[in-house]
Design a protein around this motif. Structure first.
Motif, PDB file in Angstrom:
ATOM      1  N   VAL A   1       0.840  -1.207   0.000  1.00 63.77           N
ATOM      2  CA  VAL A   1       0.000   0.000   0.000  1.00 63.77           C
ATOM      3  C   VAL A   1       0.870   1.250   0.000  1.00 63.77           C
ATOM      4  O   VAL A   1       1.832   1.342   0.763  1.00 63.77           O
ATOM      5  CB  VAL A   1      -0.894   0.012   1.261  1.00 63.77           C
ATOM      6  N   VAL A   2       0.489   2.207  -0.835  1.00 64.40           N
ATOM      7  CA  VAL A   2       1.087   3.534  -0.790  1.00 64.40           C
ATOM      8  C   VAL A   2       0.082   4.474  -0.144  1.00 64.40           C
ATOM      9  O   VAL A   2      -0.974   4.745  -0.711  1.00 64.40           O
ATOM     10  CB  VAL A   2       1.438   4.066  -2.192  1.00 64.40           C
ATOM     11  N   GLN A   3       0.420   4.949   1.044  1.00 67.05           N
ATOM     12  CA  GLN A   3      -0.440   5.947   1.673  1.00 67.05           C
ATOM     13  C   GLN A   3       0.157   7.334   1.497  1.00 67.05           C
ATOM     14  O   GLN A   3      -0.552   8.305   1.295  1.00 67.05           O
ATOM     15  CB  GLN A   3      -0.612   5.654   3.161  1.00 67.05           C
ATOM     16  N   TYR A   4       1.480   7.411   1.569  1.00 66.37           N
ATOM     17  CA  TYR A   4       2.171   8.686   1.443  1.00 66.37           C
ATOM     18  C   TYR A   4       3.051   8.600   0.202  1.00 66.37           C
ATOM     19  O   TYR A   4       3.638   7.585  -0.093  1.00 66.37           O
ATOM     20  CB  TYR A   4       3.040   8.935   2.671  1.00 66.37           C
ATOM     21  N   GLY A   5       3.174   9.653  -0.502  1.00 61.52           N
ATOM     22  CA  GLY A   5       4.088   9.638  -1.628  1.00 61.52           C
ATOM     23  C   GLY A   5       3.478   9.097  -2.900  1.00 61.52           C
ATOM     24  O   GLY A   5       2.261   8.956  -3.014  1.00 61.52           O
ATOM     25  N   ARG A   6       4.351   8.776  -3.825  1.00 66.08           N
ATOM     26  CA  ARG A   6       3.928   8.420  -5.174  1.00 66.08           C
ATOM     27  C   ARG A   6       4.048   6.935  -5.432  1.00 66.08           C
ATOM     28  O   ARG A   6       4.967   6.279  -4.950  1.00 66.08           O
ATOM     29  CB  ARG A   6       4.803   9.193  -6.163  1.00 66.08           C
ATOM     30  N   MET A   7       3.170   6.415  -6.222  1.00 61.76           N
ATOM     31  CA  MET A   7       3.185   5.010  -6.605  1.00 61.76           C
ATOM     32  C   MET A   7       4.280   4.788  -7.659  1.00 61.76           C
ATOM     33  O   MET A   7       4.296   5.450  -8.691  1.00 61.76           O
ATOM     34  CB  MET A   7       1.804   4.692  -7.199  1.00 61.76           C
ATOM     35  N   THR A   8       5.194   3.860  -7.377  1.00 62.32           N
ATOM     36  CA  THR A   8       6.261   3.542  -8.337  1.00 62.32           C
ATOM     37  C   THR A   8       6.454   2.035  -8.397  1.00 62.32           C
ATOM     38  O   THR A   8       5.732   1.275  -7.730  1.00 62.32           O
ATOM     39  CB  THR A   8       7.598   4.205  -7.945  1.00 62.32           C
ATOM     40  N   GLN A   9       7.466   1.599  -9.130  1.00 70.01           N
ATOM     41  CA  GLN A   9       7.797   0.178  -9.193  1.00 70.01           C
ATOM     42  C   GLN A   9       8.747  -0.243  -8.073  1.00 70.01           C
ATOM     43  O   GLN A   9       9.064  -1.419  -7.938  1.00 70.01           O
ATOM     44  CB  GLN A   9       8.420  -0.167 -10.550  1.00 70.01           C
ATOM     45  N   SER A  10       9.185   0.703  -7.294  1.00 68.11           N
ATOM     46  CA  SER A  10      10.113   0.401  -6.204  1.00 68.11           C
ATOM     47  C   SER A  10       9.364   0.064  -4.926  1.00 68.11           C
ATOM     48  O   SER A  10       8.464   0.795  -4.504  1.00 68.11           O
ATOM     49  CB  SER A  10      11.023   1.600  -5.937  1.00 68.11           C
ATOM     50  N   GLY A  11       9.769  -1.021  -4.302  1.00 70.36           N
ATOM     51  CA  GLY A  11       9.162  -1.395  -3.035  1.00 70.36           C
ATOM     52  C   GLY A  11       9.339  -0.342  -1.957  1.00 70.36           C
ATOM     53  O   GLY A  11       8.539  -0.268  -1.025  1.00 70.36           O
ATOM     54  N   ASN A  12      10.357   0.483  -2.096  1.00 69.88           N
ATOM     55  CA  ASN A  12      10.607   1.531  -1.095  1.00 69.88           C
ATOM     56  C   ASN A  12       9.504   2.586  -1.069  1.00 69.88           C
ATOM     57  O   ASN A  12       9.405   3.353  -0.114  1.00 69.88           O
ATOM     58  CB  ASN A  12      11.950   2.207  -1.373  1.00 69.88           C
ATOM     59  N   SER A  13       8.684   2.642  -2.115  1.00 72.38           N
ATOM     60  CA  SER A  13       7.599   3.621  -2.168  1.00 72.38           C
ATOM     61  C   SER A  13       6.393   3.211  -1.334  1.00 72.38           C
ATOM     62  O   SER A  13       5.502   4.023  -1.107  1.00 72.38           O
ATOM     63  CB  SER A  13       7.135   3.811  -3.618  1.00 72.38           C
TER      64      SER A  13
END
Length: 126
Positions: free
Chosen positions: A100-112
């Motif tokens: 889940v991405v709650q903060y920030g931008r959706m990317t292909q990196s798991g760090n997002s």
């Protein structure tokens, strides 16, 4: 805090299909505030991006290895994201994780991604 729970994994023959589901919920978070992604990790390999989807379901992205075979979708009324997998290959065998991405931008990196499920096993036999 967002709880993420995957389901739908299993054993399937090569060429078969499987649908994974991911339910996400949080007390102070609306599901439509969240972008969602699927990742996978095969034994002895690093975790890799599979697909993601924005809050509306309009914007999606796929790894080259699954394009044309996998489809990500979401049902906001059910707080659920799906990964429809078709034409499965033995190399698709892995533990599949929803994130889940709650903060920030959706990317292909798991760090997002801010929250992760525990994963569901998908095994494709040849």
């Amino acid at each position: 805090q967002v709880q993420v729970v995957e389901s739908g994994g299993g054993l399937v023959q090569a060429g078969g299909s499987l649908r994974l589901s991911c339910a996400a919920s949080g007390r102070t978070v609306a599901f439509t505030d969240l972008a969602m992604g699927w990742f996978r990790q095969a034994p002895g390999k690093e975790r890799e991006f599979v697909a993601n989807i924005d809050w509306s379901g309009v914007i999606t992205d796929y790894a080259d290895s699954v394009k044309g075979r996998f489809t990500i979708s979401r049902a906001n009324a059910k707080n659920t994201v799906y990964l429809q997998m078709t034409s499965l290959k033995p190399e698709d065998t892995a533990v599949y994780y929803c994130a889940v991405v709650q903060y920030g931008r959706m990317t292909q990196s798991g760090n997002s991604y801010d929250y992760w499920g525990r994963g569901t096993q998908v095994t494709v036999s040849s």
